[in-house]
Design a protein around this motif. Structure first.
Motif, mmCIF file in Angstrom:
data_model
loop_
_atom_site.group_PDB
_atom_site.id
_atom_site.type_symbol
_atom_site.label_atom_id
_atom_site.label_comp_id
_atom_site.label_asym_id
_atom_site.label_seq_id
_atom_site.Cartn_x
_atom_site.Cartn_y
_atom_site.Cartn_z
ATOM 1 N N CYS A 91 0.851 -1.191 0.000
ATOM 2 C CA CYS A 91 0.000 0.000 0.000
ATOM 3 C C CYS A 91 0.886 1.239 0.000
ATOM 4 N N TYR A 93 0.637 5.476 0.017
ATOM 5 C CA TYR A 93 -0.286 6.596 0.172
ATOM 6 C C TYR A 93 0.433 7.796 0.777
ATOM 7 N N ARG A 101 -2.586 4.122 -3.511
ATOM 8 C CA ARG A 101 -2.603 3.019 -4.471
ATOM 9 C C ARG A 101 -2.224 1.735 -3.753
ATOM 10 N N THR A 102 -2.863 0.638 -4.144
ATOM 11 C CA THR A 102 -2.565 -0.669 -3.580
ATOM 12 C C THR A 102 -2.113 -1.606 -4.689
ATOM 13 N N THR A 109 -8.570 -4.106 -4.667
ATOM 14 C CA THR A 109 -8.359 -2.906 -3.867
ATOM 15 C C THR A 109 -8.113 -3.303 -2.426
ATOM 16 N N ASP A 155 4.873 5.085 -7.634
ATOM 17 C CA ASP A 155 3.447 5.055 -7.956
ATOM 18 C C ASP A 155 2.961 3.616 -8.118
ATOM 19 N N ALA A 212 -3.473 9.476 -8.730
ATOM 20 C CA ALA A 212 -4.485 8.490 -8.363
ATOM 21 C C ALA A 212 -4.814 8.581 -6.887
ATOM 22 N N SER A 213 -6.065 8.339 -6.565
ATOM 23 C CA SER A 213 -6.494 8.315 -5.173
ATOM 24 C C SER A 213 -7.584 7.283 -5.014
ATOM 25 N N GLN A 215 -7.337 3.991 -5.016
ATOM 26 C CA GLN A 215 -7.240 2.786 -5.826
ATOM 27 C C GLN A 215 -6.740 1.631 -4.992
#
Length: 215
Positions: A91, A93, A101-102, A109, A155, A212-213, A215
């Motif tokens: 993970c 973040y 993002r995971t 997710t 990322d 991205a957020s 995800q």
């Protein structure tokens, strides 16, 4: 973390979850959206251990390691990396919630973590290390007798993997000289490998916008 804030991890209720929160200097706590989603993840798998002490008491030890992680913080990018030990989940973040993002093989997710019915003890993640252009994690496939150092962009893109002997538990990169070091835990022999071409190819990769957020 910036501004002398702390990222705190606590064992959740009945040791089936892990709670995260940010603690500021004035004692105030806050939880951002990515952290809240991770805090909701629970596991129901547990190991039963029969105690043979006084009175023959039976102890049940919940598998907190199922959600246990190797954690790191990249100050230059303001990113937290959590590499799960036994779920093979990474993970990524930002503490302010602007990026999440995971990268995982169980579910699509982070919300799907709780759907895992059992641990894959034949596969373990360990030894999270972070560098300027990438971070690296060891993935050990016990059943296959294979172990890899896997490199990821910040990322979440997989960049490369390097197979290492199963007895190697310590590694490091000298990104300045393009050198990869490994140490055998039994013999304590340190080996040096030239990976300058690999690291140079990673440096030349374009940076992601990282927008991205969730995800």
């Amino acid at each position: 973390m910036p501004d002398s804030r702390l990222l705190v991890y606590l064992s959740g209720r009945e040791r089936k979850s892990i709670s995260r929160f940010i603690l500021s200097q004035d004692g105030k706590t806050s939880v951002t959206d990515p952290m809240e989603r991770l805090n909701r993840a629970e596991v129901t798998v547990y190991d039963e251990e029969v105690g043979r002490g006084q009175g023959g008491v039976r102890f049940v030890s919940l598998s907190l390691n199922t959600l246990g992680t190797f954690n790191g913080y990249c100050a230059s990018r303001d990113l937290v990396i959590e590499s799960a030990r036994e779920l093979n989940t990474i993970c990524i973040y930002s503490p302010d919630g602007s990026f999440a993002r995971t990268v995982c093989t169980f579910g699509d997710t982070v919300d799907d973590i709780k759907a895992v019915q059992g641990m894959d003890r034949g596969r373990t993640s360990m030894r999270l290390k972070m560098y300027d252009d990438f971070f690296a994690v060891v993935h050990f496939f016990r059943d296959e007798g294979r172990k890899y150092v896997r490199l990821f962009s910040y990322d979440g893109r997989p960049l490369a993997q390097i197979e290492i002997p199963v007895d190697v538990f310590s590694f490091d990169f000298d990104t300045r000289t393009g050198t990869f070091y490994t140490m055998d835990q039994k013999t304590e022999v340190i080996l040096r490998h030239d990976v300058s071409a690999l690291l140079e190819s990673i440096r030349k990769l374009p940076e992601s916008g990282m927008t991205a957020s969730g995800q």
